[in-house]
Enzyme design. Sequence first.
Site, PDB file in Angstrom:
ATOM      1  N   GLY A  53       8.713   4.057  14.791  1.00  0.00           N
ATOM      2  CA  GLY A  53      10.171   3.944  14.778  1.00  0.00           C
ATOM      3  C   GLY A  53      10.609   2.530  14.468  1.00  0.00           C
ATOM      4  N   CYS A  80       1.982   3.671  16.426  1.00  0.00           N
ATOM      5  CA  CYS A  80       2.873   2.521  16.254  1.00  0.00           C
ATOM      6  C   CYS A  80       3.872   2.435  17.414  1.00  0.00           C
ATOM      7  CB  CYS A  80       3.561   2.590  14.892  1.00  0.00           C
ATOM      8  SG  CYS A  80       4.233   0.995  14.354  1.00  0.00           S
ATOM      9  N   TYR A  81       5.149   2.727  17.207  1.00  0.00           N
ATOM     10  CA  TYR A  81       6.101   2.716  18.313  1.00  0.00           C
ATOM     11  C   TYR A  81       5.646   3.690  19.404  1.00  0.00           C
ATOM     12  CZ  TYR A  81      10.640   2.880  20.737  1.00  0.00           C
ATOM     13  OH  TYR A  81      11.646   2.812  21.683  1.00  0.00           O
ATOM     14  N   HIS A 169      -0.739   3.614  11.125  1.00  0.00           N
ATOM     15  CA  HIS A 169      -0.096   4.849  10.668  1.00  0.00           C
ATOM     16  C   HIS A 169      -1.159   5.732  10.025  1.00  0.00           C
ATOM     17  CE1 HIS A 169       4.180   3.934  11.353  1.00  0.00           C
ATOM     18  NE2 HIS A 169       3.837   2.686  11.109  1.00  0.00           N
ATOM     19  N   GLU A 171      -0.757   8.772   9.178  1.00  0.00           N
ATOM     20  CA  GLU A 171      -0.134   9.797   8.343  1.00  0.00           C
ATOM     21  C   GLU A 171      -0.021   9.406   6.878  1.00  0.00           C
ATOM     22  OE1 GLU A 171       3.271   7.506  10.374  1.00  0.00           O
ATOM     23  OE2 GLU A 171       1.178   8.039  10.723  1.00  0.00           O
ATOM     24  N   ASP A 226      12.077  18.044  -8.543  1.00  0.00           N
ATOM     25  CA  ASP A 226      12.673  18.592  -7.326  1.00  0.00           C
ATOM     26  C   ASP A 226      13.713  19.657  -7.648  1.00  0.00           C
ATOM     27  OD1 ASP A 226      11.132  16.599  -6.213  1.00  0.00           O
ATOM     28  OD2 ASP A 226      12.808  15.216  -5.975  1.00  0.00           O
ATOM     29  N   LYS A 372       7.016  15.326  -2.156  1.00  0.00           N
ATOM     30  CA  LYS A 372       6.849  15.518  -3.593  1.00  0.00           C
ATOM     31  C   LYS A 372       5.583  16.287  -3.961  1.00  0.00           C
ATOM     32  CE  LYS A 372       9.301  13.469  -6.029  1.00  0.00           C
ATOM     33  NZ  LYS A 372      10.624  13.750  -6.613  1.00  0.00           N
TER      34      LYS A 372
END
Length: 625
Positions: A53, A80-81, A169, A171, A226, A372
């Site tokens: 965050g 992280c946060y 991170h 992810e 998109d 994406k």
Amino acid sequence: MSRSKIVVLDFGSQYAHLIAKRFRALGYYSEIALPSADLSVFADCKGIVFSGGPASVYDEKIPEFNSQILTLDIPILGLCYGHYIVQIGYNGKVGKAEVGEFGFATLNLNPEVKSPLFKDIEPVQQVWMSHQDGVLQLGEGFEVVGSTKDCPFAATQNLAKKRFSLQCHCEVKDTPCGNKIFQNFAEFCGMEKNWDDDTVLQVILENIKHDAKDKNVLLFLSGGVDSTVAFALLNKALGQDRVLGLHIDNGFMRKNESANVANAYKEHGFSNFIVEDASESFLNAIKGLTDPQKKRMAVGENFITVRNEVVAKQKLDESKWMLAQGTLYPDIIESGGTKNSKTIKTHHNRVDGIQKLIAAGMIIEPLKDLYKDEVRKIGKKIGLADALVMRHPFPGPGLSINVLCSTGTQSEQDKDELAKAQAELDSLTIDQFCPKCAASLKRSVLPVRSVGVQGDFRTYRFPACLAFEQEDGGFYHVPEKREKIEAASSYITNNSTYINRTVIKLYQKPGVADRDMKIQEGYCDKKRLDQLREVDNIVLEELHKTGLYNEIFQHLTIDLPYATSKDRASFVLRPVCSEDVMTARFALLPKEVMNAIVQKIAALPFVDALYFDATNKPPATFGWE
């Protein structure tokens, strides 16, 4: 029907939904929830992940957190946060780190500690960091699983409590072992695989039918992947007779783009779309604007104006028509669309006019929970050709957000911070290059600002410019080793307060001295857009010719009002590689391809200088506005 799940608590990170996406890609159903969620949310929950965050845990205003979540007998992973929240929850201490980390770091696992989270993972790993705070004292019962050079408590665990916390991170793709960590966590949680592409497609089609009810749908078609995939999904779910695609030529398209888009749709069998030339309307909407946010908002609001004009012209009964957009989740995140997130930039599909339609239930966004790469997979799954699915992303505002604008003057704050940026750059020891390159290196700061993102916060700072040996014809030498350029770029931005990008000079017109280059008065008008189109087209044609187009996620050409006169300009080449849009690495083109591009651009009569953007995301965003 109930389904076992991993719940991701969104503390406002840009990457919160990317965590959920990673678990889904691994085959595990996941959902997003607020950190203040009631405990009832965790029914059927097998594991909980606390996201990163933008806040510091010691800020006055921090995301509201239901601390009772820590009492649940469910495994928890903090990132992280979230790493800080877990540690504080068990009486650990968090504060400003001695050294912040932004970008790549090396995680060294503790050989004396066995962790289920790092099962079958090598003891030395590249990870992605984005933090200024750090854990100063471990929580009760926690042990150190791994550390980096500047972060002693980078990975921790308390197996008795089923708690894990990591500073990195996992992810993002730039933590290569991230998926394996998530896989290990899901297995530790006892999750069984229950999510796949067929399920995703089915859910999207069912949601479209549910949201549309008995209404028809009008969709903005930019021609990018998109909106194209959204268009195809709407047709599949509702039928072509209930869907109308509207491609608006807003004057910000690439060279011959609107004609190419129309031909591509026709070749694929789409007949339910129209093309509206509204270039004059859009150019008037942004006339004289220099603020990037105001430009984006003006473009977004004008889409609604044009939409209303088309509805009237086509004699559509508005009570029977909804509006659809190809919005992806990164658009929502960067616009501050989640409760705890900060605005990085305002997307055209999140301006006030659109928000009002969303609140009224008059917007359908089939892809709003996807990224994406997921969109491309769905597009291929429903039979779209590569020519449509693999096109480089092209946002609704088009080239308008690639034309930086200026009144030709600088504020006192700009002058002051530019001087501070130059002092910062001069103080750095840039020793990443070979002796020959280092001997010729000249450093400067370009007097233009661009948007970036560091630690989930929006930045608006200056680019550092590195110029190596100048060769004949105004061309500059570029180091060929990507890792050296990347190391220098990261070093500069990590150690600067007023710099968020690093560019390398490729060309400067012979006879033009650095002192001749100045900020010029320049706006987003047809003349500058036409110049940008010519430069951009040279790059794209060369990428297609050399077979590199599909290897690069997106190329942007940026027009800077920095030149010897107002009718001339400088340009920045910005090719990037990315899978999820949330992170990216600059793409260093092969030397022969780069040389061919630079020589063709240098031959254009209005070009004073050309640069290459050698900055990853973060700390920079893809574009400059």
